[in-house]
Design a protein around this motif. Structure first.
Motif, mmCIF file in Angstrom:
data_model
loop_
_atom_site.group_PDB
_atom_site.id
_atom_site.type_symbol
_atom_site.label_atom_id
_atom_site.label_comp_id
_atom_site.label_asym_id
_atom_site.label_seq_id
_atom_site.Cartn_x
_atom_site.Cartn_y
_atom_site.Cartn_z
ATOM 1 N N PRO A 43 0.798 -1.233 0.000
ATOM 2 C CA PRO A 43 0.000 0.000 0.000
ATOM 3 C C PRO A 43 0.828 1.280 0.000
ATOM 4 C CG PRO A 43 -0.752 -1.532 1.707
ATOM 5 C CD PRO A 43 0.560 -2.044 1.202
ATOM 6 N N SER A 44 2.135 1.176 0.260
ATOM 7 C CA SER A 44 2.957 2.376 0.390
ATOM 8 C C SER A 44 4.332 2.165 -0.217
ATOM 9 C CB SER A 44 3.109 2.733 1.876
ATOM 10 O OG SER A 44 4.060 3.775 2.076
ATOM 11 N N LEU A 45 4.955 3.267 -0.594
ATOM 12 C CA LEU A 45 6.372 3.258 -0.933
ATOM 13 C C LEU A 45 7.192 3.189 0.358
ATOM 14 C CD1 LEU A 45 6.388 6.163 -3.561
ATOM 15 C CD2 LEU A 45 6.338 3.716 -4.039
ATOM 16 N N HIS A 46 8.469 2.805 0.233
ATOM 17 C CA HIS A 46 9.349 2.754 1.400
ATOM 18 C C HIS A 46 10.660 3.474 1.088
ATOM 19 C CE1 HIS A 46 11.557 -0.369 -0.721
ATOM 20 N NE2 HIS A 46 10.467 -1.132 -0.769
ATOM 21 N N HIS A 47 11.628 3.366 2.000
ATOM 22 C CA HIS A 47 12.868 4.141 1.882
ATOM 23 C C HIS A 47 13.642 3.816 0.609
ATOM 24 C CE1 HIS A 47 14.468 0.339 3.187
ATOM 25 N NE2 HIS A 47 15.677 0.760 2.894
ATOM 26 N N GLY A 48 13.528 2.580 0.093
ATOM 27 C CA GLY A 48 14.211 2.240 -1.155
ATOM 28 C C GLY A 48 13.666 3.031 -2.330
ATOM 29 N N HIS A 49 12.343 3.208 -2.371
ATOM 30 C CA HIS A 49 11.740 4.032 -3.416
ATOM 31 C C HIS A 49 12.148 5.492 -3.258
ATOM 32 C CE1 HIS A 49 8.705 0.657 -2.983
ATOM 33 N NE2 HIS A 49 9.065 0.549 -4.235
ATOM 34 N N LEU A 50 12.378 5.896 -1.999
ATOM 35 C CA LEU A 50 12.760 7.286 -1.745
ATOM 36 C C LEU A 50 14.063 7.631 -2.454
ATOM 37 C CD1 LEU A 50 12.139 9.903 -0.243
ATOM 38 C CD2 LEU A 50 13.305 8.955 1.765
ATOM 39 N N VAL A 51 14.994 6.685 -2.516
ATOM 40 C CA VAL A 51 16.251 6.920 -3.238
ATOM 41 C C VAL A 51 15.954 7.268 -4.695
ATOM 42 C CG1 VAL A 51 18.442 5.916 -3.975
ATOM 43 C CG2 VAL A 51 17.529 5.376 -1.721
ATOM 44 N N ALA A 226 27.508 1.029 7.256
ATOM 45 C CA ALA A 226 28.967 0.962 7.184
ATOM 46 C C ALA A 226 29.498 -0.429 7.489
ATOM 47 C CB ALA A 226 29.586 1.985 8.155
ATOM 48 N N ASP A 227 28.761 -1.196 8.287
ATOM 49 C CA ASP A 227 29.216 -2.550 8.617
ATOM 50 C C ASP A 227 28.817 -3.582 7.569
ATOM 51 O OD1 ASP A 227 26.501 -2.826 9.021
ATOM 52 O OD2 ASP A 227 26.623 -3.172 11.178
ATOM 53 N N GLY A 228 28.210 -3.107 6.467
ATOM 54 C CA GLY A 228 27.850 -4.001 5.380
ATOM 55 C C GLY A 228 26.471 -4.610 5.485
ATOM 56 N N THR A 229 25.757 -4.373 6.593
ATOM 57 C CA THR A 229 24.430 -4.948 6.760
ATOM 58 C C THR A 229 23.387 -4.120 6.014
ATOM 59 O OG1 THR A 229 24.102 -3.714 8.818
ATOM 60 C CG2 THR A 229 24.994 -5.955 8.986
ATOM 61 N N LYS A 230 22.230 -4.736 5.791
ATOM 62 C CA LYS A 230 21.164 -4.084 5.047
ATOM 63 C C LYS A 230 20.639 -2.885 5.818
ATOM 64 C CE LYS A 230 16.897 -5.143 2.541
ATOM 65 N NZ LYS A 230 15.899 -6.199 2.219
ATOM 66 N N GLY A 237 9.244 -2.614 11.402
ATOM 67 C CA GLY A 237 9.376 -3.251 10.094
ATOM 68 C C GLY A 237 9.990 -2.295 9.094
ATOM 69 N N ALA A 238 9.421 -2.259 7.896
ATOM 70 C CA ALA A 238 9.977 -1.427 6.826
ATOM 71 C C ALA A 238 9.823 0.059 7.145
ATOM 72 C CB ALA A 238 9.286 -1.748 5.501
ATOM 73 N N VAL A 239 10.666 0.871 6.513
ATOM 74 C CA VAL A 239 10.589 2.321 6.695
ATOM 75 C C VAL A 239 9.617 2.868 5.648
ATOM 76 C CG1 VAL A 239 11.914 4.462 6.881
ATOM 77 C CG2 VAL A 239 12.976 2.295 7.473
ATOM 78 N N TRP A 240 8.327 2.767 5.968
ATOM 79 C CA TRP A 240 7.272 3.177 5.035
ATOM 80 C C TRP A 240 7.171 4.694 4.967
ATOM 81 C CZ3 TRP A 240 5.936 -0.739 2.196
ATOM 82 C CH2 TRP A 240 5.875 -2.027 2.739
ATOM 83 N N LEU A 241 6.722 5.204 3.821
ATOM 84 C CA LEU A 241 6.519 6.642 3.669
ATOM 85 C C LEU A 241 5.109 7.061 4.045
ATOM 86 C CD1 LEU A 241 8.394 7.393 0.311
ATOM 87 C CD2 LEU A 241 9.313 6.947 2.598
ATOM 88 N N ASP A 242 4.187 6.111 4.151
ATOM 89 C CA ASP A 242 2.808 6.396 4.527
ATOM 90 C C ASP A 242 2.737 6.606 6.041
ATOM 91 O OD1 ASP A 242 0.094 6.302 5.235
ATOM 92 O OD2 ASP A 242 -0.395 4.923 3.612
ATOM 93 N N PRO A 243 2.222 7.765 6.505
ATOM 94 C CA PRO A 243 2.181 8.029 7.954
ATOM 95 C C PRO A 243 1.268 7.076 8.711
ATOM 96 C CG PRO A 243 0.968 9.713 6.741
ATOM 97 C CD PRO A 243 1.701 8.903 5.719
ATOM 98 N N GLN A 244 0.345 6.400 8.006
ATOM 99 C CA GLN A 244 -0.515 5.433 8.671
ATOM 100 C C GLN A 244 0.213 4.113 8.920
ATOM 101 O OE1 GLN A 244 -3.495 6.478 9.761
ATOM 102 N NE2 GLN A 244 -2.899 8.445 8.854
#
Length: 421
Positions: A43-51, A226-230, A237-244
């Protein structure tokens, strides 16, 4: 503006591209129409889409014309993952997500003016295509060996679950998107995440085979810590852009908690701060890391970009008030509710519950003796006011919006008391 490619490379926004010098020349020669696609798989975009949205905005600011493609067709299919078949959602669900993504995307780009963005939906040219047209008009340009060599396809073929023909065909549909946008709008650049390189090249090859014309693709890197982790998981959970789906307060806190080793790189990728501003913040990280000036700048910039300046200021006010440098009674009730949602809790009975009860019932202290020692040493607070009397009960005058009372042990351990109605 300077060279846009140089700026994007300095910001760490370029992973791979077709001939970089030719692309540089094309961008310098005049307005280029480019596109990036967003599939409605949630239902929402997340931080990857933000890039990707930030990359598009940089290109638009440099005078180029964005096409934002929402995948009403490809979202019904699903780009193959490295493991596991995607769930296929009902068409009505996907259509609703399409509209939600359109609304989110529209806040990041300018849709008026000489370099106006345009929103497109690949369902418009895909829904009317027959199976025969798919096979004759598109399928003849694709070689099975190339399709099988794609990383996700190869990984799935070597797994027990295999891959369905549905997901295997996704790459044809995405390649056709680039062809359609080339033919309709003279689009000559596609951007996307680095995991999409194979799909992007597929569209470029399709245009070359059908029209004998060279076009470009460019990808952004996968953002890691910096440590190579995702990078990119909040507590919920995910860093969603939807405030809900992720409150503006939690969103701000996510960026505020960035490690020193990552913050300068994230300022380059996720903000529009100038090189000079970021270099000043880099000095702050090196010379005064405890002040966390760069983290506050990052959190403010990204939260303002995604949720708006006014909402960001409310979140900052709540953050300051929670940690003792602002008036809790002036904090917006909704923001305050977001801020305390994950804190340790204790029940409050007005006129009876004491700070000792709060510390013990919330689990902050293991027993009443330890809680009393905390009070005696000056380490217990109710609504940012130091408590000196361990027997003083919480009163109605202590209740904040949302029927809550905040208590704190020391500087960093916050809890919330919920008043019984």
């Amino acid at each position: 503006m300077g060279d846009i490619i140089d700026d994007l490379q300095w910001r760490g926004l370029v992973a791979q591209s077709t001939d970089i010098d030719l692309l540089r020349q094309s961008l310098a020669a005049g307005p280029v129409t480019f596109y990036c696609g967003y599939d409605p798989t949630a239902p929402s975009l997340h931080h990857g889409h933000l890039v990707q949205l930030i990359l598009m905005k940089h290109l638009q600011n440099a005078g180029h014309r964005p096409l934002t493609l929402v995948g009403g067709a490809t979202g019904l299919i699903g780009d193959p993952r490295m493991s596991g078949e995607r769930q296929l959602f009902d068409t009505d669900v996907v259509a609703g997500w399409v509209e939600g993504l359109k609304a989110q995307i529209s806040k990041f780009l300018d849709f008026d003016g000489p370099h106006a963005a345009r929103m497109v939906n690949n369902l418009d040219w895909t829904s009317g295509m027959s199976a025969i047209e798919l096979l004759r008009d598109l399928g003849k340009y694709f070689r099975l060996g190339t399709m099988l060599a794609k990383d996700a396809v190869a990984s799935r073929l070597n797994s027990e679950e295999g891959i369905s023909y549905t997901e295997f065909s996704y790459q044809i549909l995405q390649a056709n998107d680039y062809l359609q946008l080339f033919e309709r709008y003279n689009c000559t650049l596609e951007t996307g995440g680095n995991d999409q390189w194979g799909n992007l090249v597929g569209g470029m090859d399709l245009i070359r085979k059908k029209h004998g014309t060279s076009v470009h693709v460019m990808t952004t890197p996968l953002i890691t810590k910096a440590d190579g982790t995702k990078f990119g998981k909040s507590e919920g959970g995910a860093v969603w852009l939807d405030p809900q789906m992720l409150s503006p307060y939690a969103f701000y806190q996510f960026w505020l908690n960035t490690e020193d080793a990552d913050v300068v790189r994230f300022l380059k990728v996720f903000t529009f701060l100038s090189r000079a501003e970021i270099e000043e913040l880099e000095v702050e990280v090196r010379e005064r890391p405890q002040a966390r000036v760069a983290q506050r700048a990052l959190a403010k910039a990204v939260t303002s970009l995604v949720h708006g300046t006014e909402e960001c200021e409310r979140v900052i006010g709540a953050t300051q008030a929670l940690w003792g440098s602002g008036d809790l009674r002036q904090v917006d009730g909704t923001i305050l509710g977001q801020a305390v949602s994950d804190l340790p809790e204790a029940a409050v009975v007005l006129g009876q519950t004491t700070v000792v009860d709060l510390l013990v019932d919330s689990g902050m202290e293991k027993g009443r003796a330890a809680a009393r020692r905390t009070v005696a040493s000056g380490g217990a607070y109710v609504n940012n006011e130091k408590v000196l009397d361990e027997d003083a009960p919480v009163q109605a005058s202590d209740v904040l919006p949302g029927n809550i009372v905040l208590f704190r042990k020391g500087r960093r351990n916050l809890g919330v008391g919920r008043v019984s109605e």
